[in-house]
Design a protein around this motif. Sequence first.
Motif, short mmCIF file in Angstrom:
data_model
loop_
_atom_site.label_atom_id
_atom_site.label_comp_id
_atom_site.label_asym_id
_atom_site.label_seq_id
_atom_site.Cartn_x
_atom_site.Cartn_y
_atom_site.Cartn_z
N GLU A 1 8.76 12.77 -7.56
CA GLU A 1 9.30 11.41 -7.66
C GLU A 1 9.39 10.88 -6.23
N ILE A 2 8.81 9.70 -6.01
CA ILE A 2 8.88 9.10 -4.67
C ILE A 2 9.72 7.84 -4.76
N GLU A 3 10.66 7.71 -3.86
CA GLU A 3 11.56 6.55 -3.92
C GLU A 3 11.94 6.11 -2.51
N GLU A 4 12.42 4.90 -2.43
CA GLU A 4 12.86 4.37 -1.14
C GLU A 4 14.20 5.02 -0.77
N SER A 5 14.44 5.24 0.52
CA SER A 5 15.72 5.81 0.94
C SER A 5 16.81 4.76 0.77
N PRO A 6 18.07 5.17 0.60
CA PRO A 6 19.14 4.18 0.44
C PRO A 6 19.21 3.23 1.63
N THR A 7 18.81 3.72 2.82
CA THR A 7 18.85 2.84 4.01
C THR A 7 17.64 1.90 4.06
N LYS A 8 16.73 2.07 3.12
CA LYS A 8 15.54 1.22 2.97
C LYS A 8 14.60 1.23 4.18
N ASP A 9 14.69 2.26 5.01
CA ASP A 9 13.79 2.29 6.16
C ASP A 9 12.77 3.42 6.07
N HIS A 10 12.90 4.26 5.08
CA HIS A 10 11.86 5.27 4.86
C HIS A 10 11.87 5.68 3.39
#
Length: 611
Positions: free
Chosen positions: A228-237
């Motif tokens: 599963e690939i997802e955005e990090s909670p910080t939205k920078d990686h």
Amino acid sequence: MCGIIAFLGNRDNAGKIVVDGLKKLEYRGYDSFGFAEKIGDKIRVSKSVGKISEFKETAKTFAKTNLAFGHTRWATHGKVNRVNAHPHASADSKVVVVHNGIVENHADLRKMLEKKGVKFVSETDTEVIPNLIADFLRKNSPREAVRKTAQKLVGRFAFVAAIAGESKLFAARNGSPLILGIEKFYPKSDEKLLAKVDGSAFFIGSDVPAFLDFTHDVVYLDDGELVEIEESPTKDHFHGHFFEIASGRPIKKRVISIDLKASRAEKGDFTHFMLKEIFEQKETITRALNQDEKQIERVAELIRRSFGTFFIGCGTAGKVCATAEYLFAKIARRHVNVIFGSEFDTQEAFLTDRTLLIAVSQSGETADILEAYKIAKQKKVKTVGVVNVAGSSVARQSDVVLPVNAGVEKAVASTKATTAQLAILTLLAFTVAGKPEEGKRVLAEAASSINDFLNPRYSAHLEKIARKIKNVESLYIIGKGADYPMALEAAIKLQEVSYIHAEGFAAGELKHGPLALITKGTPLIAFVPMGKFRADVLSNVAEVKARGGRIIGVSPKNDELFDEWIRVPAVGAAQPIVNIIPIQLLAYHLAVLRKNNPDLPRNLAKSVTVK
Ligand code: G6P
């Protein structure tokens, strides 16, 4: 056999990245192609019949997005048309999927879903996947919906799925290859096993060339695994998480840095990959011989100790295996069994923990070989992989690996991998005989003679012969001993790219039937050896000549029976290696003269990951 690529990361040209990646995977299938892009809360699907390399992009082709995935198809279920092209969406358009492999229970799943009111639009087996995910989504999280779907599928598959409204990609593997690429992988920790990896962008491909321009940090998914690939909670990686399909439990995987140079393949000055790869044989034989001596000796000892050695391969690799029977008889005075990968399951009665299985495979992903490995594992059979693609499934599943070292082979018709595989089997036979040094000497001499004769003049000579026979309906090839499997291989090469009906026979067998096919002008390519079998083969040639056949002799020495002479050096036990090279060139020139694309022959694919 269908190419998949997906992207999710910190770039906004995901569609373009995916289409460029698909072009690099075209050899896996080229009936049709398509890609999907996340646009806001929707997923837009674009698809088309034909080759991805001929796709004309315009300024409006791609959306601005960081999530896209695509597919280039080699048709199995359903005709080649736009509707059957991937990606496939669920009836409610919420889930979009690309898939490689076959869903064997698709008819049952389709019926079940139809009862629930799902309307299908294509003839493909794939369409059940997005619809099953959509069905599970009612009561499950996205990851659970994908996992439960993967659990329900019977057969070999690899798929990538995205769900409208989610900035996520899912990919599951069971039998067909899937590799994760991580751009700016951090923290760098190649040694460790990780359940979660971080990167600035993620790629998923059915082969590494799809994303090599961006990264060489990869994770090979194994059967029964899901990412599963997802955005990090910080939205920078971005994060990649690995799970077991059966239990849903997180699993740990290793990030591997692959050798970029060895994995790249460009055409350079050559018009086609096939021609380039034929010419690379000037050096690939030498590279094939560059084996770890201990490993070769280990395999030789396994052969000596085994109670039954089986060589298996498919297509060209199958013909390479067939030479083993002759090479081992002559050089090592040992009987070995040879059988096509797809037939190995008929030999179960003979398999014990004393059996040895040697699989020859360029890609290391051929489904028929992986099925044979399943049986081998059940019966505790030891396995040796003679494989060109490092990190492939066969390489990873073998007890011992002998790398072919031919470099990336792009053209669908195998050439440089073939001769490198032949060199390894020849060296193995010498090693079993206790004469590895003699083997190396014979093969090194053959390699240096290839360096001499394989030049543009030689190629021009083959082109001249090709011009003379380019309009024939059929042609036949004969050989004796290890040249007999080479006659079969020559036939495959000619069929694959020239589309002329070509058949190979054991020289002495012609008079027992096929001679009836010879009429005035029918070309016969004869591998005419030096030494004790020369007279036998020449008398078979004479039988054809007497019936009007046009003789193309492949031999170190000319003969009055030959209408055309293709000169090859006399290289003893390495003769099959040098004999097949001019036929590769002949097939190439015939393809070009007949206006076929030798790199992408119709109806074929480079690696066949279905049974
Ligand atoms: C396909 C290819 C052939 C190849 C065969 C086995 O049919 O078109 O060129 O010989 O697969 O592939 P492998 O990768 O196992 O050598």
